[in-house]
Design a protein around this motif. Structure first.
Motif, mmCIF file in Angstrom:
data_model
loop_
_atom_site.group_PDB
_atom_site.id
_atom_site.type_symbol
_atom_site.label_atom_id
_atom_site.label_comp_id
_atom_site.label_asym_id
_atom_site.label_seq_id
_atom_site.Cartn_x
_atom_site.Cartn_y
_atom_site.Cartn_z
ATOM 1 N N GLY A 67 0.789 -1.224 0.000
ATOM 2 C CA GLY A 67 0.000 0.000 0.000
ATOM 3 C C GLY A 67 0.820 1.272 0.000
ATOM 4 O O GLY A 67 1.919 1.348 -0.577
ATOM 5 N N ASP A 68 0.294 2.298 0.689
ATOM 6 C CA ASP A 68 0.904 3.634 0.680
ATOM 7 C C ASP A 68 2.241 3.677 1.405
ATOM 8 O O ASP A 68 3.006 4.613 1.240
ATOM 9 C CB ASP A 68 -0.042 4.646 1.324
ATOM 10 C CG ASP A 68 -1.322 4.832 0.519
ATOM 11 O OD1 ASP A 68 -1.309 4.487 -0.675
ATOM 12 O OD2 ASP A 68 -2.318 5.294 1.087
ATOM 13 N N PHE A 69 2.522 2.665 2.227
ATOM 14 C CA PHE A 69 3.744 2.715 3.019
ATOM 15 C C PHE A 69 5.008 2.672 2.147
ATOM 16 O O PHE A 69 6.083 3.054 2.589
ATOM 17 C CB PHE A 69 3.782 1.548 4.009
ATOM 18 C CG PHE A 69 2.839 1.718 5.158
ATOM 19 C CD1 PHE A 69 3.013 2.735 6.081
ATOM 20 C CD2 PHE A 69 1.769 0.864 5.312
ATOM 21 C CE1 PHE A 69 2.140 2.893 7.149
ATOM 22 C CE2 PHE A 69 0.899 1.011 6.373
ATOM 23 C CZ PHE A 69 1.082 2.022 7.289
ATOM 24 N N PRO A 80 2.460 10.242 3.980
ATOM 25 C CA PRO A 80 1.118 10.662 3.568
ATOM 26 C C PRO A 80 1.017 12.184 3.529
ATOM 27 O O PRO A 80 1.530 12.871 4.405
ATOM 28 C CB PRO A 80 0.218 10.067 4.660
ATOM 29 C CG PRO A 80 1.010 8.943 5.241
ATOM 30 C CD PRO A 80 2.441 9.371 5.165
ATOM 31 N N CYS A 90 6.305 8.207 8.700
ATOM 32 C CA CYS A 90 5.537 7.052 8.248
ATOM 33 C C CYS A 90 6.135 6.376 7.028
ATOM 34 O O CYS A 90 5.527 5.451 6.469
ATOM 35 C CB CYS A 90 4.101 7.473 7.936
ATOM 36 S SG CYS A 90 3.212 8.173 9.354
ATOM 37 N N CYS A 91 7.312 6.806 6.589
ATOM 38 C CA CYS A 91 7.979 6.178 5.454
ATOM 39 C C CYS A 91 8.733 4.935 5.904
ATOM 40 O O CYS A 91 9.474 4.983 6.899
ATOM 41 C CB CYS A 91 8.973 7.152 4.805
ATOM 42 S SG CYS A 91 8.205 8.614 4.066
ATOM 43 N N CYS A 181 0.571 6.614 12.170
ATOM 44 C CA CYS A 181 0.750 6.234 10.761
ATOM 45 C C CYS A 181 -0.304 5.229 10.308
ATOM 46 O O CYS A 181 -0.845 5.321 9.205
ATOM 47 C CB CYS A 181 2.150 5.653 10.554
ATOM 48 S SG CYS A 181 3.498 6.825 10.845
ATOM 49 N N LYS A 182 -0.601 4.259 11.167
ATOM 50 C CA LYS A 182 -1.554 3.219 10.778
ATOM 51 C C LYS A 182 -2.968 3.764 10.709
ATOM 52 O O LYS A 182 -3.747 3.390 9.816
ATOM 53 C CB LYS A 182 -1.477 2.056 11.769
ATOM 54 C CG LYS A 182 -2.350 0.862 11.362
ATOM 55 C CD LYS A 182 -1.932 0.300 10.001
ATOM 56 C CE LYS A 182 -2.784 -0.899 9.630
ATOM 57 N NZ LYS A 182 -2.396 -1.440 8.281
ATOM 58 N N ASN A 185 -3.289 5.408 7.490
ATOM 59 C CA ASN A 185 -3.354 4.371 6.465
ATOM 60 C C ASN A 185 -4.752 3.759 6.383
ATOM 61 O O ASN A 185 -5.196 3.334 5.307
ATOM 62 C CB ASN A 185 -2.315 3.298 6.762
ATOM 63 C CG ASN A 185 -2.312 2.177 5.740
ATOM 64 O OD1 ASN A 185 -2.792 1.089 6.040
ATOM 65 N ND2 ASN A 185 -1.777 2.435 4.558
ATOM 66 N N PRO A 367 5.746 -0.784 9.354
ATOM 67 C CA PRO A 367 4.463 -0.852 10.066
ATOM 68 C C PRO A 367 4.061 -2.242 10.524
ATOM 69 O O PRO A 367 3.322 -2.384 11.503
ATOM 70 C CB PRO A 367 3.461 -0.295 9.048
ATOM 71 C CG PRO A 367 4.099 -0.539 7.714
ATOM 72 C CD PRO A 367 5.576 -0.366 7.951
#
Length: 387
Positions: A67-69, A80, A90-91, A181-182, A185, A367
């Motif tokens: 996903g976006d991670f 994000p 969050c990277c 971060c989650k 997400n 994550p």
């Protein structure tokens, strides 16, 4: 169970007569498939969720689950966007220090994309269902036992916020960051970004204070509050009667002997734990001990011990004396709180530290390793929540 639902619906209808935000109108009682077990003892409830095995294996995360991670140009991930908050933390591969990260062209980068190989592991979205259930149970109790400081003719305020409260050192702050971060997400929004401080501060990333989230689509915990506090903060009774949830506590890596850990438990932990008894309805907070992560210094047992190594690696043998001393203290003092297990399961992740920095204590962001925390929180809430 039907009587419980009826009691909640009565309490709910009393509040619905006044103007309230959308997330209050969408609060629902969670009914589990294993509802028939609810009336059994705590041991039966705990068995519903399997414990984290000490010999846990880690497997690659499929590309369709990343996903976006994993978005962003090599070594220039911005995290994000559109939230009004700096979320580079969050990277995947970003470490606590803004200039420390595992490069995407480094072979260790792909190693960050691993997840626990465990059937029935609870991720955050499912954990929020358990937390929502816990919050609504506290609403039922509040309706039946009006002990808050309000006029006796008034209806007690509804608890509309699920809180995840992390207390400890920088490793606990990393846990709070991961929760932020989650949630993003999962589609949560930050209504007051100016009050959510997770950007760089004094040369490090990390949540400071409290960050609030809302969701217009989630039926479980549509309003969430993530909070981080340093372990020796002076806690005064908070007048936050709108929240309930776990207090996730840890302290350990600063103690370089079992004696130091016990000394600390007798002092700081006991004082802080007792402080919570002064809160309005302290049972709204489910206190939990979170095992700290293993260190990966190339020493005889992985601990720091004063011998800093520039590179991190597999020590082979790992001492867990801090968590063991803390749990021994809890047992001897009859402090019955859930323990979130993770130390042994995280031993293989020696590649998660900043290469060449000598920091073999803090983990760079991935994550999926935090699923151990979300599973442990769900297990703790489930074991201690009874109808």
């Amino acid at each position: 169970a039907a009587a419980v639902v009826a009691s909640f619906l009565l309490l709910y209808s009393l509040h619905e007569t006044t103007a309230a935000p959308l997330y209050i109108h969408r609060l629902q009682t969670v009914m589990f498939k294993d509802q028939e077990v609810v009336h059994n003892d705590d041991i039966s409830l705990c068995k519903i969720l399997a414990p984290i095995p000490d010999n846990l294996s880690w497997i690659p995360v499929p590309f369709d689950e990343r996903g976006d991670f994993s978005l962003g140009r090599p070594n220039h991930c911005q995290g994000p966007t559109g939230m009004g908050v700096d979320l580079k933390r969050c990277c995947v591969g970003q470490c606590r220090h803004p200039r420390h990260f595992i490069r995407r062209d480094n072979s260790a980068f792909e190693g960050l994309f691993v997840k626990p190989d465990m059937e029935g592991l609870v991720s955050m979205d499912t954990m929020l269902e358990y937390l929502h259930y816990f919050v609504q149970k506290k609403n039922l109790e509040r309706g039946n036992n009006n002990t808050d400081n309000i006029h006796s003719n008034e209806q007690p305020p509804i608890i509309d916020t699920c809180v995840l409260w992390f207390i400890g050192d920088s490793l606990s702050q990393d846990q709070a960051d991961a929760a932020v971060c989650k949630l993003i997400n999962l589609g949560y929004e930050i209504p007051k970004p100016q009050a959510c401080s997770i950007d760089e501060h004094r040369g490090q990333y990390g949540l400071r204070g409290t960050c609030e989230f809302t969701s217009q689509t989630s039926q479980y915990c549509p309003k969430v509050r993530v909070r981080y506090d340093w372990h020796d903060a002076k806690f005064h009774p908070l007048n936050r009667i709108d929240e309930a949830g776990p207090v996730i506590y840890n302290w350990g890596v600063w103690s370089n002997s079992p004696e130091k850990q016990l000394e600390w438990m007798e002092g700081f932990f006991r004082t802080l734990y007792n402080d919570f008894s002064k809160f309005s309805r302290p049972d709204r907070y489910d206190f939990m001990w979170r095992e700290h992560e293993p260190q990966h210094f190339i020493t005889k047992d992985g601990t720091y011990g004063g011998a800093v190594t520039k590179e991190c690696g597999d020590a082979g043998v790992y001492k867990n004396y801090r968590n063991e001393a803390a749990i021994d203290f809890l047992q001897r003092n009859n402090i019955q709180i859930p323990v979130i297990k993770s130390f042994n399961a995280l031993r293989p992740l020696h590649g998660f530290h900043t290469p060449g920095s000598g920091d073999c204590t803090h983990y760079c962001f991935s994550p999926w390793r935090f699923d151990l925390t979300w599973h442990g929180v769900a297990q703790g809430l489930r074991c201690r929540t009874r109808l």
